[in-house]
Write an enzyme that holds these catalytic residues in place. Structure first.
Site, PDB file in Angstrom:
ATOM      1  N   ASP A  49      39.669  37.888  41.842  1.00 11.87           N
ATOM      2  CA  ASP A  49      41.091  37.574  42.041  1.00 11.87           C
ATOM      3  C   ASP A  49      41.639  38.280  43.277  1.00 11.87           C
ATOM      4  O   ASP A  49      42.803  38.099  43.640  1.00 11.87           O
ATOM      5  CB  ASP A  49      41.922  37.874  40.778  1.00 11.87           C
ATOM      6  N   SER A  50      40.774  39.068  43.965  1.00 17.79           N
ATOM      7  CA  SER A  50      41.138  39.596  45.285  1.00 17.79           C
ATOM      8  C   SER A  50      41.419  38.450  46.249  1.00 17.79           C
ATOM      9  O   SER A  50      41.977  38.677  47.323  1.00 17.79           O
ATOM     10  CB  SER A  50      40.021  40.486  45.830  1.00 17.79           C
ATOM     11  N   ASP A  88      36.768  35.696  37.957  1.00 18.71           N
ATOM     12  CA  ASP A  88      37.761  36.634  37.412  1.00 18.71           C
ATOM     13  C   ASP A  88      38.800  35.906  36.576  1.00 18.71           C
ATOM     14  O   ASP A  88      39.277  34.826  36.964  1.00 18.71           O
ATOM     15  CB  ASP A  88      38.512  37.308  38.574  1.00 18.71           C
ATOM     16  N   LYS A 118      35.007  37.613  34.261  1.00 15.73           N
ATOM     17  CA  LYS A 118      35.250  39.062  34.310  1.00 15.73           C
ATOM     18  C   LYS A 118      36.700  39.320  33.930  1.00 15.73           C
ATOM     19  O   LYS A 118      37.578  38.536  34.321  1.00 15.73           O
ATOM     20  CB  LYS A 118      34.960  39.624  35.710  1.00 15.73           C
ATOM     21  N   GLU A 120      39.672  42.698  33.247  1.00 18.62           N
ATOM     22  CA  GLU A 120      39.956  44.120  33.465  1.00 18.62           C
ATOM     23  C   GLU A 120      40.419  44.784  32.170  1.00 18.62           C
ATOM     24  O   GLU A 120      41.123  44.175  31.364  1.00 18.62           O
ATOM     25  CB  GLU A 120      41.046  44.274  34.533  1.00 18.62           C
ATOM     26  N   GLU A 187      35.266  50.680  39.167  1.00 20.98           N
ATOM     27  CA  GLU A 187      35.946  50.728  40.475  1.00 20.98           C
ATOM     28  C   GLU A 187      36.597  52.086  40.721  1.00 20.98           C
ATOM     29  O   GLU A 187      37.349  52.592  39.875  1.00 20.98           O
ATOM     30  CB  GLU A 187      37.010  49.614  40.549  1.00 20.98           C
TER      31      GLU A 187
HETATM   32  O1  KIV Z   1      38.741  40.763  42.604  1.00 22.71           O
HETATM   33  C1  KIV Z   1      37.741  41.332  43.065  1.00 22.71           C
HETATM   34  O2  KIV Z   1      37.255  41.045  44.169  1.00 22.71           O
HETATM   35  C2  KIV Z   1      37.126  42.375  42.255  1.00 22.71           C
HETATM   36  C3  KIV Z   1      36.152  43.284  42.918  1.00 22.71           C
HETATM   37  C4  KIV Z   1      36.874  44.185  43.827  1.00 22.71           C
HETATM   38  C5  KIV Z   1      35.308  43.990  41.943  1.00 22.71           C
HETATM   39  O3  KIV Z   1      37.445  42.506  41.111  1.00 22.71           O
END
Ligand code: KIV
Length: 274
Positions: A49-50, A88, A118, A120, A187
């Site tokens: 989600d970056s 994510d 994924k 969090e 992280e």
């Molecule tokens: O969103 C993302 O790119 C991430 C990584 C930084 C692990 O969660």
């Protein structure tokens, strides 16, 4: 006659089986074209989600929607063949209840064909991780610094800087592993803590700013390529693409403005009528 794909993608159990073995190579990708490159060298591609920061220019990942993740996740699946693709779950798509998480994760799997999601959070998400894992959805955990919680954390500072603060993070790691996650991202935590977690939990740890002691590493592709000016300090740059791209765009603009842009005669061998 049915056509069967002869390439086999890595699966969540393949990654789970790498605990303590050959380090797991993981990078982010949000597009088909970068996915095709990353796929040649990585075990796992993370559609992180970056993308909210890197592609859309948001300050945080909070505004990212499930539709954005599905659109880019599908593109990455089309661009890759071998790596496990993990998508994510964005903020707001899974925290309310384990049922909400199941509906969101099932939608991501059905609409992108990716192999895992994924999410969090540590101990607080353990029940949800177990619920999804027991129902056919492989989950990668994410502990330590969890950027979706920026509004309660207050900053993107490293977590567990003093030994006294390690307990809750170790507890998170244990909870995620025992809930059935197949691996977890750690992280921005100190090396001794990352080492202790990696030695303790039964699933692979994948570090980002958490030292080489983890079972694998992940970086944001644009950070390690030198494309994104706001990369965290811990990122090692493997390229410096930003000035190269800028120089190419400048050269193009100069060509267009000076009318020295190659015309169709260069391509088709056409002669201009005089
Ligand atoms: O969103 C993302 O790119 C991430 C990584 C930084 C692990 O969660």
């Amino acid at each position: 006659m049915s056509v069967q794909s002869i390439t086999k993608r890595k699966t969540a159990p393949d990654i789970r089986a790498r605990k303590g073995g050959e380090p797991i190579v993981m990078l982010t990708s949000y597009h088909a074209h970068t996915a095709a490159l990353v796929d040649r060298y990585c075990d796992v591609i993370l559609v992180g989600d970056s993308l909210g920061n890197v592609m859309h220019g948001f300050e945080t990942t909070v505004p990212v929607t499930i539709e954005m993740m599905i659109l880019q996740g599908s593109a990455v699946m089309r661009g890759s063949q071998h790596a496990l693709v993990v998508v994510d779950m964005p903020f707001g798509s899974y925290e309310a209840s384990r049922e909400q998480a199941f509906h969101s994760a099932a939608r991501i799997l059905k609409e992108t064909y990716c192999g895992a999601v994924k999410l969090e959070g540590g101990a607080r998400m353990a029940e949800t991780i177990a619920f999804l894992s027991e129902r056919g959805i492989p989950v990668m955990g994410h502990i330590g610094l969890t950027p979706q919680s920026i509004n309660t954390l207050g900053s993107f500072r490293a977590q567990g800087r003093e030994e006294g603060a390690w307990g809750p993070i170790e507890n998170d790691a244990r909870a995620v592993a025992e809930a059935g996650a197949f691996s977890m991202v750690i992280e921005a935590v100190a090396e001794p803590l990352a080492r202790r977690i990696t030695e303790t939990v039964a699933i692979p740890t994948i570090g980002i700013g958490a030292s080489a002691t983890c079972d694998g590493q992940v970086l944001v592709l644009e950070d390690m390529l030198g494309l994104w000016p706001r990369a965290p300090k811990f990122v090692r740059r493997y390229g410096n693409l930003r000035p190269m791209i800028e120089a190419a765009i400048e050269a193009y603009a100069i060509d267009v403005r000076s009318r020295s842009f190659p015309g169709p005669e260069h391509v088709y061998g056409m002669k201009a009528n005089s």
